[in-house]
Design a protein around this motif. Structure first.
Motif, PDB file in Angstrom:
ATOM      1  N   ASP A 264     119.593  54.156 -48.009  1.00  0.00           N
ATOM      2  CA  ASP A 264     120.337  53.302 -47.544  1.00  0.00           C
ATOM      3  C   ASP A 264     120.819  54.033 -46.382  1.00  0.00           C
ATOM      4  OD1 ASP A 264     119.680  50.806 -48.482  1.00  0.00           O
ATOM      5  OD2 ASP A 264     121.052  50.861 -49.780  1.00  0.00           O
TER       6      ASP A 264
ATOM      7  N   TRP B  40     125.672  45.699 -53.665  1.00  0.00           N
ATOM      8  CA  TRP B  40     124.410  45.506 -54.133  1.00  0.00           C
ATOM      9  C   TRP B  40     123.745  44.678 -54.698  1.00  0.00           C
ATOM     10  CZ3 TRP B  40     122.398  46.238 -58.866  1.00  0.00           C
ATOM     11  CH2 TRP B  40     123.669  46.431 -59.997  1.00  0.00           C
TER      12      TRP B  40
ATOM     13  N   THR C 195     126.798  56.541 -46.439  1.00  0.00           N
ATOM     14  CA  THR C 195     126.084  56.018 -45.071  1.00  0.00           C
ATOM     15  C   THR C 195     126.260  56.972 -44.541  1.00  0.00           C
ATOM     16  OG1 THR C 195     127.820  55.001 -44.525  1.00  0.00           O
ATOM     17  CG2 THR C 195     125.988  53.911 -45.797  1.00  0.00           C
TER      18      THR C 195
ATOM     19  N   GLU D 239     118.949  46.808 -45.823  1.00  0.00           N
ATOM     20  CA  GLU D 239     119.630  45.979 -45.866  1.00  0.00           C
ATOM     21  C   GLU D 239     120.441  45.953 -44.269  1.00  0.00           C
ATOM     22  OE1 GLU D 239     121.547  45.319 -47.878  1.00  0.00           O
ATOM     23  OE2 GLU D 239     120.623  46.142 -50.225  1.00  0.00           O
TER      24      GLU D 239
ATOM     25  N   MET E 294     123.723  50.966 -45.012  1.00  0.00           N
ATOM     26  CA  MET E 294     124.435  50.124 -45.897  1.00  0.00           C
ATOM     27  C   MET E 294     126.035  49.940 -45.669  1.00  0.00           C
ATOM     28  SD  MET E 294     123.845  48.268 -49.262  1.00  0.00           S
ATOM     29  CE  MET E 294     124.746  47.163 -50.108  1.00  0.00           C
TER      30      MET E 294
END
Length: 490
Positions: free
Chosen positions: A448, A459, A471, A151, A451
């Motif tokens: 992730d 998402w 995160t 991401e 992100m």
């Protein structure tokens, strides 16, 4: 070769720092160094306590210690330095009970090894080390520590900024500086295509498609990262409930589907290798405990699932023989699930190199110690290395949008949903990974980690971000204390 410490130098290391004392107290019969970090207030201290072991035979060693630790120190780790390469470190987990801590892969070449404790402590912090053992193991060990960065481009292109100590920096550079040495990158076949469902649920700019994935792999390799590459075999993210075939594969007979999967895997591996980004690890599918490419490759039809896995494995190895094949399931600690799945792999002759469980204390409701026991059982049963493909832990109870995130809570682990709690969980997990017998657990990939909260980015389309409170960066993009678990474990 077993090296016990002689009685005269086996003093407990009882380290206590107090802002009300002129000096910190240390009981140790070895080399000791104490200094104030805050000279005026005399409230923070740096401790270096060490002892050198001599007349060691060349080879690899494992160091174990029995510890208690009250926690709260900015830094607190045991180390082994044989002056032959990278100093080996393990952060001390927080524990009020005696706990074993382990350092693996200590290479001795010149006959000496210095072991010690390094701590930067605040007033009131304490830790105790009861004993050490240094054992010849003859097995090198590299701890893989990283996370999924798929991401990252989307966050950056939508205005997200990563920071270390409030200074804006490249997100990958921050991860590298804190000791990450591997990244996970996932590939979707045709994400964001407005003409097909569920592809049209993702951003039309095609994040995690072939071209963007190649660019991210090249960027990561240029930073020196190893790569764990995940084929989802879908236009959309997959797990046990969602294993949608790519729209281009719909309607194919099974033999055609198998050939399409083989050719797709082979072609993309060729592109990765051609640009100099051959992945060290390749997973065929994502959390495939129920199978892949439903309904053809469901576990309800194991012979067909086995054929798909064999086709994917053959494609990878034909292009990059050194790439190791990972089979990734959810539900670490679920013994029966793993026995059934990997027992079926044995029965149908599916070749693979590594078992890849997902471990979340919330989803599994299992502690780190239960994870260690589970991994040991897998090693004994299947004789395969293990790579934790996913983990996650709340550093805040709610997301940047103020809603509950993907994880309702942090399961049985005792650490709170705070930045410090997330850090302490990762200290415990890193030590647990090293506890697995023979060093057969290679490491962990965080889910992730990059992100971060960016307004409007979720998402999927019109859905919130449900992982920005797990995160490794806070809502403003600042590196969290959990990064220290990567820096002070190797």
């Amino acid at each position: 070769m077993f090296i016990p410490f002689e009685a005269r130098s086996l003093s407990d290391w009882n380290i206590y720092s107090s802002s009300s004392q002129e000096t910190a107290s240390i009981l140790f019969d070895g080399q000791t160094s104490v200094e104030y970090l805050n000279i005026e207030k005399k409230s923070a201290y740096r401790f270096v306590v060490s002892q050198t072991i001599k007349q060691l035979e060349p080879g690899y060693y494992t160091l174990t210690a029995i510890i208690k630790n009250g926690g709260g120190q900015p830094k607190c780790y045991i180390y082994a330095d044989a002056a032959s390469g990278e100093m080996r470190l393990t952060s001390l987990p927080v524990s009020s009970e005696w706990l074993e801590v382990i350092v693996r892969g200590i290479e001795v070449r010149e006959g000496e090894c210095t072991i010690g404790l390094y701590a930067e402590a605040n007033g009131g912090n304490w830790c105790s080390i009861h004993s050490f053992e240094l054992v010849r193991s003859d097995r090198p060990y590299e701890l893989l520590k990283g996370g999924d960065i798929s991401e990252l481009p989307r966050i950056e292109e939508n205005g997200g900024i990563y920071r270390d100590r409030h200074e804006p920096k490249d997100g990958l550079e921050i991860l590298k500086a804190y000791g990450h040495n591997i990244v996970r990158i996932r590939l979707y076949n045709d994400p964001g295509n407005p003409d097909f469902w569920p592809s049209n649920q993702l951003d039309e700019r095609g994040y995690q498609n072939e071209e963007r994935t190649l660019a991210l792999a090249k960027r990561a390799k240029e930073q020196g990262f190893q790569i764990q590459f995940s084929f989802h075999y879908s236009d959309y993210w997959t797990n046990g409930l969602a294993q949608h075939k790519p729209h281009a594969w719909e309607g194919l007979a099974f033999d055609e589907l198998k050939e399409a999967l083989y050719q797709y895997t082979r072609d993309f591996m060729e592109r990765l290798v051609k640009q100099g980004t051959a992945p060290e690890y390749v997973s065929l599918g994502n959390e495939i405990q129920g199978g892949m490419c439903y309904p053809d490759g469901s576990v309800d039809n194991w012979p067909q699932l086995a054929e798909l896995l064999k086709a994917g494995c053959r494609a990878v190895k034909e292009i990059s023989e050194q790439s190791k094949i990972v089979i990734h399931l959810d539900g670490a600690t679920e013994d029966e699930k793993y026995e059934q799945f990997f027992g079926s792999c044995e029965r149908y002759g599916v070749p693979y190199d590594i078992i890849g469980p997902s471990y979340y204390p919330f989803w599994t409701q299992a502690s780190v110690q239960q994870l260690v026991d589970f991994c040991n059982k897998l090693v004994h049963r299947f004789d395969k290395d293990i790579l934790l493909m996913e983990t996650g832990y709340n550093w805040n109870a709610a997301t940047g949008n103020g809603i509950r995130g993907q994880l309702e809570n942090n399961g049985p682990e005792p650490y709170e949903s705070t930045p410090e709690g997330q850090r302490d969980f990762l200290y415990s997990l890193m030590n647990g990974i090293k506890q697995v017998e023979q060093g057969r657990c290679l490491g962990v990939l965080y889910w992730d980690p990059v992100m971060i909260y960016v307004p409007g980015v979720g998402w999927q389309k019109d859905a919130p971000n449900v992982v920005d409170n797990t995160t490794l960066f806070d809502f403003d993009g600042n590196a969290l204390p959990a990064m220290l678990a990567y820096k002070y474990n190797n």
